[in-house]
Scaffold this motif. Sequence first.
Motif, PDB file in Angstrom:
ATOM      1  N   ARG B  99       0.815  -1.230  -0.047  1.00  0.00           N
ATOM      2  CA  ARG B  99      -0.113  -0.106   0.010  1.00  0.00           C
ATOM      3  C   ARG B  99       0.878   1.399  -0.142  1.00  0.00           C
ATOM      4  O   ARG B  99       0.516   2.277  -0.672  1.00  0.00           O
ATOM      5  CB  ARG B  99      -1.017   0.060   1.272  1.00  0.00           C
ATOM      6  CG  ARG B  99      -2.024  -1.097   1.042  1.00  0.00           C
ATOM      7  CD  ARG B  99      -2.710  -0.800   2.523  1.00  0.00           C
ATOM      8  NE  ARG B  99      -3.612  -2.333   2.608  1.00  0.00           N
ATOM      9  CZ  ARG B  99      -4.776  -2.168   2.030  1.00  0.00           C
ATOM     10  NH1 ARG B  99      -5.266  -1.526   1.548  1.00  0.00           N
ATOM     11  NH2 ARG B  99      -5.425  -3.686   2.220  1.00  0.00           N
ATOM     12  N   ILE B 100       1.964   1.274   1.075  1.00  0.00           N
ATOM     13  CA  ILE B 100       2.862   2.327   0.866  1.00  0.00           C
ATOM     14  C   ILE B 100       3.700   2.687  -0.388  1.00  0.00           C
ATOM     15  O   ILE B 100       3.703   3.606  -0.978  1.00  0.00           O
ATOM     16  CB  ILE B 100       3.967   2.403   1.844  1.00  0.00           C
ATOM     17  CG1 ILE B 100       3.351   2.480   3.469  1.00  0.00           C
ATOM     18  CG2 ILE B 100       5.084   3.106   1.883  1.00  0.00           C
ATOM     19  CD1 ILE B 100       4.062   2.082   4.606  1.00  0.00           C
ATOM     20  N   HIS B 101       4.170   1.496  -1.166  1.00  0.00           N
ATOM     21  CA  HIS B 101       4.770   1.682  -2.153  1.00  0.00           C
ATOM     22  C   HIS B 101       3.999   2.000  -3.506  1.00  0.00           C
ATOM     23  O   HIS B 101       4.314   2.951  -4.402  1.00  0.00           O
ATOM     24  CB  HIS B 101       5.393   0.238  -2.612  1.00  0.00           C
ATOM     25  CG  HIS B 101       6.588   0.423  -3.074  1.00  0.00           C
ATOM     26  ND1 HIS B 101       7.912   0.887  -2.169  1.00  0.00           N
ATOM     27  CD2 HIS B 101       7.271   0.471  -4.407  1.00  0.00           C
ATOM     28  CE1 HIS B 101       8.839   0.880  -3.197  1.00  0.00           C
ATOM     29  NE2 HIS B 101       8.539   0.687  -4.208  1.00  0.00           N
ATOM     30  N   SER B 102       2.763   1.595  -3.519  1.00  0.00           N
ATOM     31  CA  SER B 102       1.745   2.265  -4.401  1.00  0.00           C
ATOM     32  C   SER B 102       1.540   3.928  -4.330  1.00  0.00           C
ATOM     33  O   SER B 102       1.606   4.458  -5.124  1.00  0.00           O
ATOM     34  CB  SER B 102       0.424   1.681  -4.358  1.00  0.00           C
ATOM     35  OG  SER B 102      -0.496   2.312  -5.203  1.00  0.00           O
ATOM     36  N   LYS B 146       6.402  -5.114  -5.508  1.00  0.00           N
ATOM     37  CA  LYS B 146       6.694  -3.581  -5.345  1.00  0.00           C
ATOM     38  C   LYS B 146       7.126  -3.085  -6.769  1.00  0.00           C
ATOM     39  O   LYS B 146       6.755  -1.760  -6.815  1.00  0.00           O
ATOM     40  CB  LYS B 146       7.764  -3.407  -4.304  1.00  0.00           C
ATOM     41  CG  LYS B 146       7.645  -3.360  -2.996  1.00  0.00           C
ATOM     42  CD  LYS B 146       8.521  -3.652  -1.887  1.00  0.00           C
ATOM     43  CE  LYS B 146       9.764  -2.550  -2.155  1.00  0.00           C
ATOM     44  NZ  LYS B 146      10.872  -2.767  -1.311  1.00  0.00           N
ATOM     45  N   HIS B 150       2.469  -0.270  -9.218  1.00  0.00           N
ATOM     46  CA  HIS B 150       2.153   1.031  -9.705  1.00  0.00           C
ATOM     47  C   HIS B 150       1.882   1.029 -11.203  1.00  0.00           C
ATOM     48  O   HIS B 150       1.870   1.905 -11.927  1.00  0.00           O
ATOM     49  CB  HIS B 150       3.021   2.302  -9.439  1.00  0.00           C
ATOM     50  CG  HIS B 150       4.358   2.056  -9.959  1.00  0.00           C
ATOM     51  ND1 HIS B 150       5.232   1.061  -9.320  1.00  0.00           N
ATOM     52  CD2 HIS B 150       5.244   2.791 -10.968  1.00  0.00           C
ATOM     53  CE1 HIS B 150       6.441   1.264 -10.078  1.00  0.00           C
ATOM     54  NE2 HIS B 150       6.360   2.149 -11.048  1.00  0.00           N
TER      55      HIS B 150
END
Lengths: 266, 310
Positions: B99-102, B146, B150
């Motif tokens: 979630r953070i990486h997105s 990761k 995106h």
Amino acid sequence: MIGEQPPREKADFIPWLPFLTLLLREILRFLRVSVQTVLTPIITASLYLFVFGATLGDRISVVEGFSYAQFVIPGLILMGVINNSFANTSSSLFMARYLGNIVDLLVTPITAPQFILAYTLAAMLRGLLVGVVVWVISMLFAPLPWIHPLLALLMACLSSFLFAQVGLLAAIFSDTFDELSMYSNFVILPLIYLGGVFYPISILPSEWEFLSRLNPLLYLIDGFRHAILGVGDTPLSTAFGIAGLIALGLFVGTTILVHLGYRLRS
Amino acid sequence: MVSALSIKNLSKNYNGDPAVKDLSLQIEQGEIFGLLGPNGAGKSTTINMVAGVTRIQQGSIEIFGYDNRRDYRITRRLTGVMHQEIVIDHFFTIDRTLRIHSGYYGAPYDEAWRQLLIERLDLTPHLHKQMNKLSGGLKRRLMVAKALIHKPRLLILDEPTAGVDVELRHNLWHLVREINKAGTTVLLTTHYLEEAEQMCGRIAIMNQGELVALERTPDLLNRIYGRQLFLHFERPVDNLPEQLEAMGAKLSENGLQMVFTLPRDRSAGDALREVCRLDLPVREIETRKAGLEEVFLELTGLKNRQGRAL
């Protein structure tokens, strides 16, 4: 099947999402280790409060009209704010560099000001959280008059912001844990202790008073205390002016270094 | 159509030692492109300059027509990178990390895509585990997720299968092929040359910071060697006949095997006719094409440096 997914057009972009995500990540990081990052500093500050509030608080007075406890509590609150703001940015960025996961950020579209502001705001939140709890505990020992509460809050924010920048710079310039600890032990700590947390500089001999005025922390601590008690060694405008200029200078410097990728990108 | 990746005259020195020397290459949209070379050849430095981890000293890099320094906010959204070293955030679980990486890429939240990656990389049972509880293979799978979270249009995989088991390698390459079919351009480095041979449409080989080859994979394989003809005998042949020696034959396996190294333009028929005329006791005939490994060793000069690991 991936091929059955809708055609992947150029993904939409939410410009502030990288900043908000890094901010959230930084807040979650310190909350995940809250015993170390929040509870321990509160206990340390409480011990100071006990020593200076319960034992010496009513017995001596260094500023007319206020007990020693009332004098020292603003300094102890700001010390908690400063220490924790510095510790948050310095340890988080240094660990990211040390463990290598800084590359996760370097490959993203986050800008240098977003990068710095996210680290800084999380550090400010931690610093101010510790400061508020120390203030609440301090009410057990002595009440504070809070003459200019908004100015006191502004100075706490400014100090926190400033030391978050110092923490970022320490993390950028340190290659080992030893080097990082040198900044807190040999720079921050002496500046705090000699910056008027425990005594007003007006009681010092003139040459020591002159040297103390070269310590930038004096203006932060004295300005904060001045806003709370209504009396101080330095006019509030001077304290805010100096604190603001240093904070701005450090922010610009840190932004340039991060933008250039200095010691972050190989 | 604009190239997915265009590298022009790229150079990088570390303390005066050149890591990449005047590198130029283009990767077209939709390709799976292999970048190979021995350790220290400059592959990771090149990839790090493309990704923005390493500063460019000289030259330029364009990703889908955008300069990766001037337009870095666009190029980094278009690019997904899986680094060679395992880099993970020890504070969070796989679920939180994705979630953070997105969010780091400013990408709108896409739960369907996230779920798809989690399922395809078999991460579902491990979503809420702490990082220090994950095996090396799981960490690699997380790094793939990761890199893809995106939805990049250019996927860079730097040694994605180093140290992972056969099943994961198989699954990973299957996933990469699917993603490629869906439109993503792939740039990969690997030490498993047979994987590069199977996966990549074109291959570039770097050595000591320089590009020593850049061709379609079949052309590269045909570039140096033609093929080898192996004759296995029923009983040992003591002496190599002069006619066959003149055709480049060699005896091995104590006379039980004869090997002809045939140039690309030479037919195997000449050698076989001569073998039949001499009535040699042939039990079996085998031909082998040169593999990428042979080409790689020849081009990087490692063939002459015995004992050096790839």
